[in-house]
Design an enzyme around this catalytic site. Structure first.
Site, short mmCIF file in Angstrom:
data_model
loop_
_atom_site.label_atom_id
_atom_site.label_comp_id
_atom_site.label_asym_id
_atom_site.label_seq_id
_atom_site.Cartn_x
_atom_site.Cartn_y
_atom_site.Cartn_z
N LYS A 65 -5.08 -9.10 6.80
CA LYS A 65 -4.37 -8.92 7.23
C LYS A 65 -3.91 -10.42 8.12
O LYS A 65 -3.89 -10.93 7.56
CB LYS A 65 -4.22 -8.40 8.61
CG LYS A 65 -4.90 -6.59 8.13
CD LYS A 65 -4.56 -5.51 9.61
CE LYS A 65 -4.33 -4.52 8.33
NZ LYS A 65 -5.42 -3.45 8.92
N ARG A 86 -12.71 -0.65 6.68
CA ARG A 86 -12.51 -0.77 6.07
C ARG A 86 -11.86 -2.05 5.16
O ARG A 86 -11.19 -3.03 6.00
CB ARG A 86 -10.67 -0.21 5.89
CG ARG A 86 -10.09 0.78 5.29
CD ARG A 86 -8.67 0.90 5.52
NE ARG A 86 -7.65 1.37 4.47
CZ ARG A 86 -6.46 0.11 4.32
NH1 ARG A 86 -6.91 -0.94 4.79
NH2 ARG A 86 -5.54 0.57 3.51
C1 7PJ Z 1 -5.76 0.45 7.72
C2 7PJ Z 1 -4.76 1.35 7.92
C3 7PJ Z 1 -6.23 -0.09 8.86
C4 7PJ Z 1 -6.38 2.22 9.05
C5 7PJ Z 1 -4.14 0.21 5.94
C6 7PJ Z 1 -3.03 -3.24 5.12
C7 7PJ Z 1 -2.12 -1.86 5.95
N1 7PJ Z 1 -5.56 2.53 7.76
N2 7PJ Z 1 -4.68 1.33 5.86
N3 7PJ Z 1 -7.14 1.20 9.40
N4 7PJ Z 1 -3.96 -0.13 7.32
N5 7PJ Z 1 -7.88 3.54 9.44
O1 7PJ Z 1 -4.63 -1.72 5.02
O2 7PJ Z 1 -3.74 -3.97 5.14
O3 7PJ Z 1 -6.15 -1.11 9.70
S1 7PJ Z 1 -2.68 -0.45 5.71
#
Ligand code: 7PJ
Length: 273
Positions: free
Chosen positions: A221, A255
């Site tokens: 990020k 994640r």
């Molecule tokens: C997240 C997401 C996160 C959850 C994205 C990226 C943007 N879902 N989807 N948490 N981020 N639950 O991966 O940079 O932080 S998309």
């Protein structure tokens, strides 16, 4: 702690890795749909070998400033991939969407978790999630992706995000979502300055107060660009550091894009507990 969908159980005694499968067009530069399907499956194969227990499938970009995607387009991107993965793997499949119709169709095609960066606040989403009877991840976001990074403001980012979850969890449970099938995610980078994001890391443990599974998504990020000047392909070490800090404070699901290095970090954590 555990998550459940039909006979499938995900034990969260140890932190689990959610591997990201991004199906937005910028993530696939060549070939037709068939080639893309094979590439997606290959990526899933290797993330599972590397130690992911959940694959998170997304067809809408929620990066700051990203354009909106129609439900039809999102369905075209994700449904064939879910069906294809299901022919080969019995793993947990998460659908990263905010749209009710995509939630419903994805679960019908074999997804077993709904991951919604808008916390089931779009029209019909809450009821689609109730009917789908799968675990749901509620993420906190201030504003909408197009403008969320313009000037995010909080009285107190921790208290404000905790307060959001208290209301949102109650609302979801009143609508018919099972309490212990809700995952809480403070939403790093979604309407937050670098200082807000690091404050959320520092106080991550406070999100344990709900007694619910916690998800942390820090992978690559832009908070790490603000801190280090690191472009997207130079953010592995900082992403791993963030993952470790959250896992040490009780994150149950991490994640990530980079599954193997994250699995190594979590193995070191486990061995030293
Ligand atoms: C997240 C997401 C996160 C959850 C994205 C990226 C943007 N879902 N989807 N948490 N981020 N639950 O991966 O940079 O932080 S998309």
């Amino acid at each position: 702690m555990k998550l459940q969908h039909k006979e499938k159980v995900l034990d969260l005694t140890q932190p689990q890795i959610m591997g990201i499968l991004n199906l937005t067009p910028d993530s696939f530069s060549d070939g037709g749909r068939f080639n893309q399907l094979d590439k997606a499956l290959e990526q899933v194969d290797s993330m599972l070998i590397d130690g992911a227990s959940i694959i998170d499938i997304g067809g809408e970009s929620t990066r700051p400033g990203a354009p909106l995607v129609s439900a039809e387009e999102e369905l075209e991107r994700v449904i064939p991939v879910i069906e294809k993965i299901r022919q080969h793997h019995d793993c947990w499949l998460s659908i990263d969407t905010s749209k009710a119709v995509v939630m419903t169709e994805a679960v019908n095609a074999g997804a077993n978790l709904i991951n919604d960066v808008r916390a089931l606040q779009q029209p019909g989403a809450l009821h689609a999630a109730v009917d789908a009877k799968v675990p749901v991840c509620l993420m906190h976001m201030q504003g909408q992706p197009k403008t969320m990074q313009d000037a995010p403001q909080y009285l107190d980012v921790i208290e404000d995000v905790l307060d959001f979850f208290e209301h949102r969890i109650n609302h979801c449970v009143a609508a018919g979502i099972e309490y212990n099938q809700i995952i809480v995610d403070p939403g790093f980078g979604f309407g937050k300055t670098m200082e807000h994001n690091f404050s959320l890391i520092k106080h991550f443990k406070r999100f344990e107060q709900f007694g619910l599974p916690l998800l942390a998504g820090l992978s690559r990020k832009s908070m790490f660009e603000h801190l280090l000047g690191a472009k997207v392909d130079q953010r592995l070490a900082s992403s791993l550091a963030g993952a470790l800090l959250c896992a040490q404070q009780g994150a149950n699901i991490i994640r990530v894009h980079d599954v193997k290095p994250t699995a190594d970090v979590l193995a070191v954590l486990k061995a030293s507990l």
